[in-house]
Design an enzyme around this catalytic site. Structure first.
Site, PDB file in Angstrom:
ATOM      1  N   ALA A  35      -0.523   2.302   3.405  1.00  0.00           N
ATOM      2  CA  ALA A  35       0.671   3.005   3.865  1.00  0.00           C
ATOM      3  C   ALA A  35       0.974   4.202   2.971  1.00  0.00           C
ATOM      4  O   ALA A  35       0.420   4.358   1.884  1.00  0.00           O
ATOM      5  CB  ALA A  35       1.859   2.043   3.889  1.00  0.00           C
ATOM      6  N   LYS A  60      -8.961   3.521   5.073  1.00  0.00           N
ATOM      7  CA  LYS A  60      -8.211   4.502   5.847  1.00  0.00           C
ATOM      8  C   LYS A  60      -6.803   4.570   5.270  1.00  0.00           C
ATOM      9  O   LYS A  60      -6.005   3.649   5.399  1.00  0.00           O
ATOM     10  CB  LYS A  60      -8.132   4.125   7.328  1.00  0.00           C
ATOM     11  CG  LYS A  60      -7.537   5.263   8.195  1.00  0.00           C
ATOM     12  CD  LYS A  60      -7.167   4.797   9.585  1.00  0.00           C
ATOM     13  CE  LYS A  60      -5.773   4.258   9.651  1.00  0.00           C
ATOM     14  NZ  LYS A  60      -4.726   5.299   9.393  1.00  0.00           N
ATOM     15  N   GLY A  93       1.733  -4.249  12.125  1.00  0.00           N
ATOM     16  CA  GLY A  93       1.008  -5.383  11.585  1.00  0.00           C
ATOM     17  C   GLY A  93       0.749  -6.466  12.621  1.00  0.00           C
ATOM     18  O   GLY A  93      -0.321  -7.085  12.631  1.00  0.00           O
ATOM     19  N   GLU A 142       0.241  -7.135   4.490  1.00  0.00           N
ATOM     20  CA  GLU A 142       1.413  -6.943   3.632  1.00  0.00           C
ATOM     21  C   GLU A 142       2.363  -6.064   4.422  1.00  0.00           C
ATOM     22  O   GLU A 142       2.151  -4.858   4.563  1.00  0.00           O
ATOM     23  CB  GLU A 142       1.004  -6.287   2.309  1.00  0.00           C
ATOM     24  CG  GLU A 142       2.020  -6.481   1.197  1.00  0.00           C
ATOM     25  CD  GLU A 142       3.186  -5.520   1.271  1.00  0.00           C
ATOM     26  OE1 GLU A 142       4.277  -5.963   1.711  1.00  0.00           O
ATOM     27  OE2 GLU A 142       3.017  -4.364   0.914  1.00  0.00           O
ATOM     28  N   THR A 150       9.740  -3.582  -1.387  1.00  0.00           N
ATOM     29  CA  THR A 150      10.596  -4.500  -2.131  1.00  0.00           C
ATOM     30  C   THR A 150      11.981  -3.912  -2.412  1.00  0.00           C
ATOM     31  O   THR A 150      12.746  -4.457  -3.208  1.00  0.00           O
ATOM     32  CB  THR A 150       9.936  -4.887  -3.469  1.00  0.00           C
ATOM     33  OG1 THR A 150       9.604  -3.696  -4.197  1.00  0.00           O
ATOM     34  CG2 THR A 150       8.682  -5.729  -3.242  1.00  0.00           C
ATOM     35  N   GLU A 193      14.823  -3.768   9.247  1.00  0.00           N
ATOM     36  CA  GLU A 193      14.347  -3.088   8.045  1.00  0.00           C
ATOM     37  C   GLU A 193      14.192  -1.599   8.339  1.00  0.00           C
ATOM     38  O   GLU A 193      13.272  -1.182   9.043  1.00  0.00           O
ATOM     39  CB  GLU A 193      12.999  -3.651   7.583  1.00  0.00           C
ATOM     40  CG  GLU A 193      12.529  -2.980   6.298  1.00  0.00           C
ATOM     41  CD  GLU A 193      11.066  -3.249   5.977  1.00  0.00           C
ATOM     42  OE1 GLU A 193      10.666  -3.050   4.819  1.00  0.00           O
ATOM     43  OE2 GLU A 193      10.323  -3.645   6.895  1.00  0.00           O
TER      44      GLU A 193
END
Length: 491
Positions: free
Chosen positions: A176, A201, A262, A279, A314, A410
């Protein structure tokens, strides 16, 4: 096996090496002086091997025949340089990883500066991110001497039963924008010492960082007369990520990104019974009890909520305060927010930089509107700053129900939702009720409560903190939800 897999990677990307730039791309090269890479104050970009136009594919040779993308600086939205993307069409392991770590050390300032320039995080965080890759290399070198398998008692007399781990082959790594170096480092260093080859990637909006990191790694491979395709890299969009997820030659796919994407990646990999490592998101909470040390709470909450402009997985997004300390803590944090030094990310005095893209600015505004509609009160912030770049004010919102839709969403921006609770059971339940779980923290002096928090009826997150912020983790522990890491402040 590695030779075959390396050749497979080379074939997968070979088409990108056969075509020169099209006339339309050559025409786009006008006004080169407008690119930051050509300005004297950014001459350090040349130290990383970057120019006006950069090949975005590496498999032992550099190339690329796909779309040309321009990388922009989030601090002023000026173009840095261009990258040509891909079109879809047994080694001395520990020694190579050690050399990669050393090579990164030698370019740590320049590479950290590039992370700051292209991603937008402050310079010290950019350097710290490169340092994390270096640290993972050191960790992996030591770990390479400890990979083993148990010898088990056999049911058959005179026999031995040995468990042995073998490489999975080709590890696909999709990373990311927010940690364009460190996350690749986590995956790459460990994959290499286990005997695997990698295809990386990076994020489409941080292609120059991907190119610069790969140039450093490629120099190590070439110096040791090893095939460059051991650490292949491709700059591309969602179509390349989809191809990696569906390709049966990819033995394990590691994906870091949003929960929404994801899920799609997981389904594609699972459809072919492949291995995956995800993740994803984190709607992280700090819980502050009535006995907490507020002098410790305030700087911790501020650091965790505004660091990297709220763009860490986080980042603290929910601050749950006991009703007896709620008003005091809100007042203190709001005062601290007004003292945050906002500015250019490469200025050493800056603590808070821009959002990564213009789209993130729009997400910030949309989230604030939704919070107001759902009953929230704006304590501070809430505006786009009147200056070049993607700058927004760090924002605090109170008065929302704990289960408000926006609180359970989020949003990757610096918005802190403050919630008021009465009991321990209530606070623990609120922490666990969101679908995203990554990091969590409580502030308390009650040791009984600490162990309840760490136990089966406490936090359900993978990272469980006590008297320290939610942001950050250590390379020696698992990062995610399959295991729990417990971090304490012992001061």
């Amino acid at each position: 096996m590695q030779r075959v897999l390396t050749q497979n990677v080379a074939r997968l990307l070979a088409l990108s090496l056969r075509t020169k730039l099209s006339p339309s791309v050559r025409a786009a090269a006008v006004n080169m002086s407008t690119l930051l890479v050509n300005r004297p104050q950014y001459s350090w970009l040349r130290e990383l091997g970057l120019g006006e136009d950069n090949d975005g594919v590496y498999n032992g040779c550099w190339g690329g025949q796909g779309q040309v993308v321009t990388s922009y600086c989030p601090a002023n939205n000026e173009p840095i340089a261009r990258v040509r993307q891909v079109s879809q069409t047994h080694i001395k392991r520990r020694e190579i990883v050690r050399q990669i770590g050393d090579a990164l050390r030698g370019k740590i300032k320049a590479l950290g500066s590039l992370v700051s320039l292209e991603m937008g995080k402050i310079y010290v965080e950019g350097v710290g991110e490169v340092q994390e890759y270096v640290d993972v290399c050191d960790y992996a070198v030591g770990l390479s001497r400890m990979i083993g398998g148990p010898i088990l008692p056999s049911e058959r007399p005179g026999h031995a039963l040995i468990e042995q781990w073998n490489p999975v082959g080709l590890v696909g790594i999709i990373t990311a924008f927010n940690f364009p170096v460190a996350v690749y480092g986590w995956n790459n260093a460990i994959a290499l010492i286990c005997g695997n080859v990698c295809l990386w990637k990076g994020a489409p909006t941080t292609p120059l960082t991907s190119v610069a990191v790969t140039r450093i790694v490629a120099e190590v491979l070439e110096r040791n007369h090893l095939p460059g395709a051991i650490c292949s890299m491709t700059c591309g969009g969602a179509d390349i990520g989809t191809a990696m997820a569906k390709d049966e030659r990819v033995g394990l796919l590691s994906f870091t990104g949003s929960t929404q994407v994801g899920k799609q990646v997981a389904m594609m990999v699972q459809e072919r019974f492949g291995r995956q490592l995800l993740e994803l998101g984190g709607n992280n909470a700090i819980i502050v009890f009535e006995d907490a040390d507020l002098n410790l709470v305030v700087p911790s909450a501020v650091f965790a909520s505004v660091g990297t402009a709220g763009q860490r997985c986080t980042t603290t997004r929910r601050l749950m305060l006991h009703e007896s300390v709620h008003d005091d803590v809100v007042e203190r944090i709001a005062k601290a927010y007004k003292q945050i030094r906002i500015g250019d990310p490469w200025d050493p005095n800056t603590l808070y930089g821009p959002l990564h893209t213009k789209q993130a600015v729009q997400q910030y505004l949309a989230a604030i509107d939704q919070a107001k509609q759902q009953g929230g009160t704006l304590v501070c912030g809430g505006k786009v700053m009147d200056r070049p770049g993607n700058y927004v004010e760090p924002t605090i919102i109170t008065g929302l129900p704990h289960d408000a839709p926006i609180v359970h969403t989020e949003t990757f921006v610096p918005i802190l939702y403050v919630l008021k609770f009465k009991t321990e059971d209530e606070a623990f339940a609120w922490n666990n009720e969101v679908k995203q779980g990554l990091s969590s923290s409580i502030f308390t002096k009650d040791m009984g409560r600490v162990f309840r928090w760490l136990g089966p009826k406490g936090s359900d997150c993978g990272i469980v903190n006590v008297n320290i912020p939610t942001s950050g983790a250590e390379i020696g522990g698992a990062f995610g939800l399959n295991f729990q890491n417990h971090y304490f402040s012992i001061t």
